[in-house]
Every structure is written in C-alpha cells, then in structure tokens.
Scaffold this motif. Sequence first.
Motif, short mmCIF file in Angstrom:
data_model
loop_
_atom_site.label_atom_id
_atom_site.label_comp_id
_atom_site.label_asym_id
_atom_site.label_seq_id
_atom_site.Cartn_x
_atom_site.Cartn_y
_atom_site.Cartn_z
N ARG A 197 -42.93 -82.55 19.75
CA ARG A 197 -42.87 -81.66 18.59
C ARG A 197 -43.91 -80.57 18.72
NH1 ARG A 197 -41.43 -81.61 13.08
NH2 ARG A 197 -42.95 -80.56 11.76
N VAL A 198 -43.52 -79.37 18.37
CA VAL A 198 -44.43 -78.22 18.46
C VAL A 198 -44.46 -77.49 17.12
CG1 VAL A 198 -44.81 -75.96 19.54
CG2 VAL A 198 -44.02 -77.87 20.93
N THR A 199 -45.67 -77.13 16.70
CA THR A 199 -45.83 -76.31 15.50
C THR A 199 -46.48 -75.00 15.88
OG1 THR A 199 -46.06 -78.24 14.05
CG2 THR A 199 -46.89 -76.14 13.21
N THR A 200 -45.83 -73.90 15.57
CA THR A 200 -46.38 -72.58 15.87
C THR A 200 -46.71 -71.87 14.56
OG1 THR A 200 -44.32 -71.29 15.81
CG2 THR A 200 -44.80 -72.51 17.84
N GLN A 201 -47.46 -70.79 14.67
CA GLN A 201 -47.84 -70.03 13.49
C GLN A 201 -47.55 -68.55 13.68
OE1 GLN A 201 -51.91 -70.80 12.18
NE2 GLN A 201 -51.85 -72.85 13.12
N VAL A 202 -47.05 -67.93 12.61
CA VAL A 202 -46.84 -66.48 12.57
C VAL A 202 -47.66 -65.94 11.40
CG1 VAL A 202 -45.20 -64.60 12.25
CG2 VAL A 202 -44.51 -66.64 13.53
N HIS A 203 -48.64 -65.09 11.70
CA HIS A 203 -49.49 -64.50 10.66
C HIS A 203 -49.21 -63.00 10.56
CE1 HIS A 203 -52.42 -67.94 10.21
NE2 HIS A 203 -51.86 -68.25 11.38
N TYR A 204 -48.65 -62.56 9.43
CA TYR A 204 -48.47 -61.14 9.18
C TYR A 204 -49.75 -60.62 8.55
CZ TYR A 204 -43.52 -62.21 9.87
OH TYR A 204 -42.32 -62.63 10.40
N LEU A 205 -50.41 -59.70 9.22
CA LEU A 205 -51.71 -59.19 8.75
C LEU A 205 -51.53 -57.91 7.95
CD1 LEU A 205 -53.74 -59.82 12.04
CD2 LEU A 205 -53.08 -61.43 10.24
N LYS A 206 -52.58 -57.50 7.29
CA LYS A 206 -52.52 -56.28 6.47
C LYS A 206 -52.15 -55.09 7.34
CE LYS A 206 -55.68 -57.69 2.80
NZ LYS A 206 -56.94 -57.38 2.06
N PRO A 207 -51.22 -54.28 6.88
CA PRO A 207 -50.74 -53.15 7.69
C PRO A 207 -51.73 -52.00 7.75
CG PRO A 207 -49.65 -53.14 5.56
CD PRO A 207 -50.47 -54.40 5.61
N LEU A 208 -51.62 -51.22 8.80
CA LEU A 208 -52.31 -49.94 8.89
C LEU A 208 -51.28 -48.88 8.50
CD1 LEU A 208 -53.75 -51.78 11.22
CD2 LEU A 208 -54.57 -49.58 12.05
N PHE A 209 -51.59 -48.12 7.47
CA PHE A 209 -50.68 -47.06 7.06
C PHE A 209 -51.01 -45.76 7.79
CE2 PHE A 209 -50.51 -50.13 3.61
CZ PHE A 209 -49.13 -50.26 3.44
N TYR A 210 -50.04 -44.89 7.87
CA TYR A 210 -50.17 -43.66 8.64
C TYR A 210 -51.41 -42.87 8.25
CZ TYR A 210 -49.09 -39.05 10.58
OH TYR A 210 -49.16 -37.86 11.26
N GLU A 211 -51.72 -42.85 6.96
CA GLU A 211 -52.89 -42.10 6.49
C GLU A 211 -54.19 -42.65 7.08
OE1 GLU A 211 -50.49 -43.34 4.62
OE2 GLU A 211 -49.48 -41.45 4.13
N GLU A 212 -54.19 -43.92 7.46
CA GLU A 212 -55.38 -44.55 8.01
C GLU A 212 -55.56 -44.28 9.50
OE1 GLU A 212 -56.00 -48.75 6.60
OE2 GLU A 212 -53.98 -48.45 5.80
N TYR A 213 -54.45 -44.08 10.23
CA TYR A 213 -54.57 -43.96 11.69
C TYR A 213 -54.11 -42.61 12.23
CZ TYR A 213 -49.52 -45.02 12.09
OH TYR A 213 -48.15 -45.00 11.99
N ARG A 214 -53.68 -41.72 11.38
CA ARG A 214 -53.09 -40.46 11.82
C ARG A 214 -54.01 -39.64 12.72
NH1 ARG A 214 -52.16 -36.81 6.57
NH2 ARG A 214 -51.53 -35.35 8.21
N ASN A 215 -55.31 -39.73 12.53
CA ASN A 215 -56.26 -38.94 13.31
C ASN A 215 -56.87 -39.72 14.48
OD1 ASN A 215 -56.01 -36.61 11.64
ND2 ASN A 215 -57.35 -37.58 10.12
N LEU A 216 -56.36 -40.92 14.73
CA LEU A 216 -56.88 -41.74 15.82
C LEU A 216 -56.04 -41.57 17.07
CD1 LEU A 216 -57.55 -45.12 13.93
CD2 LEU A 216 -59.18 -43.27 14.42
N LYS A 217 -56.67 -41.78 18.22
CA LYS A 217 -55.95 -41.79 19.48
C LYS A 217 -55.24 -43.14 19.61
CE LYS A 217 -59.23 -38.71 21.81
NZ LYS A 217 -60.20 -38.57 22.92
N THR A 218 -54.16 -43.18 20.39
CA THR A 218 -53.41 -44.42 20.51
C THR A 218 -54.26 -45.55 21.10
OG1 THR A 218 -52.53 -43.64 22.65
CG2 THR A 218 -51.15 -43.34 20.69
N ILE A 219 -55.18 -45.22 21.97
CA ILE A 219 -56.05 -46.26 22.54
C ILE A 219 -56.95 -46.86 21.47
CG2 ILE A 219 -57.91 -44.69 23.27
CD1 ILE A 219 -58.12 -46.47 25.81
#
Length: 236
Positions: A197-219
């Motif tokens: 038997r295997v138990t896995t976990q999926v954690h949805y974390l708080k999103p980054l909205f466009y206004e927060e990352y729009r001025n950042l480089k992809t790296i």
Amino acid sequence: MFKLFYVIFMNLFRAPYMIPKMRFQANHPEKYSEKKRYALVCHAISLMKKTGRIHTMMYGEENLPKEGGYIMYPNHQGKYDALGIISTHRKPCSFVMDKVKSKMILVNEIVDLVQAKRLDRRDVRQAITVLNEVAEEVKAGRKFIIFPEGEYVFNNKNQMLPFKAGCFKCALKAKAPIVPVALIDSYKVFNSYTLGRVTTQVHYLKPLFYEEYRNLKTIEIAKIVQARICEVIENI
C-alpha cells in the motif's frame, strides 16, 4: 516499477471495454464535453488506485483560484504525478508531457481525453509552439500542469532537480496565476520497488499572481516556486 506491472496485469480484463470507450470519447469531443471526458479519466485513475492500493491525500484545495485559468507547477517524481494531481483536482485540467512517452497505450487515451500537449524535447521550435498554445488556452480559462524539472530520477526519495526557467514564460504570457504543487512520495507508486500500500500527498500551495511576478525574470520565478515546494517537502 513492480506496482506498475501489477496494476496493468490486474486491469487487463477491463482493457477491452475501457480503452475503446476512452478512445471513442477522445475522438469525439463534439459529443462529449470536457467535464464528461475528464470524469472518464478520473474513473480510470480510480480503478488503478483501487487495484494498486494507492491512496492520495490532498491539501490546500482552498489555494486554487476560484475563477479563470492557471498553471500548476509541481515537482516531478514519476509516472503517477499527473494522475495523482488529476485525481484530486475537481475541475478539468490538462498537462504537458514528453511526446514519445505519450504514445503508450492508456497514456495516449488520457492525453487525448484531456487534450494535453505533447512536447518534443528535441525540437526547440515545436516546444516553443506548445508553450505558446498553453498560454493561449490558459488565457481562455483552462488549467494546466507543467513539470518544471522536465524529467525525474527513479526512486528519487522526494529529491528535486533544478527547475527549468523557460517553462514559466507561458505563465508570463498568459498573465495567469502560478500554483506551486508539492508532491510527496509520488515516486513510490510506479517509480520505486514498492509493492505494498502506498500513500502519496498532493499539496496545492498559495498561488503567485501576475502582479507579484510580472517584473521578475523567469529564473527568479523558478527559484521562488522551487523554494516553496522544497519548504513543504522538508517539513513533512
């Protein structure tokens, strides 16, 4: 790996019924809505989980944006990753995967049912086209899964490879929310030597909205997303 063969073997009697049904619905999206096709995929995953004694725990559903499209960026552990997310994600979502691996039986049907994108890693121009298509569809309200590691290590013990910054360009182009997703013990399902038997976990974390990352480089975006996922994994 043993569990993968076990699940396939234990479901062989369903193949003559399920595969043609999945193929027919995939070939006729004009007759079957996205919701209907997604429900069939979830049913197929449910059968695999039951047969393989796979249990997936979901956390952070409240972090998923209520409206519009978004892109989920999880760590990559193996063949079960997208299935684990789909099985916990109520609204229809799709994913991007390697073109060669997408041609396997059942995988091919799932890819077509959710209208996923096949990416050819050897063709840079085709990869750019695929990510541009994802951006346009996310703008229109679709939800996608993209694995920023691009690949995974067998039996990886929840360790991560560096995230590839290029895959975040489609989020910038779509001006869409970025949802980091932490997968834990997903590798144990089909990419380890576990049979029980295997138990896995999926954690949805708080999103980054466009206004927060729009001025950042992809790296920079890639480092932020990976750090958030890493923090969850290290604190489990």
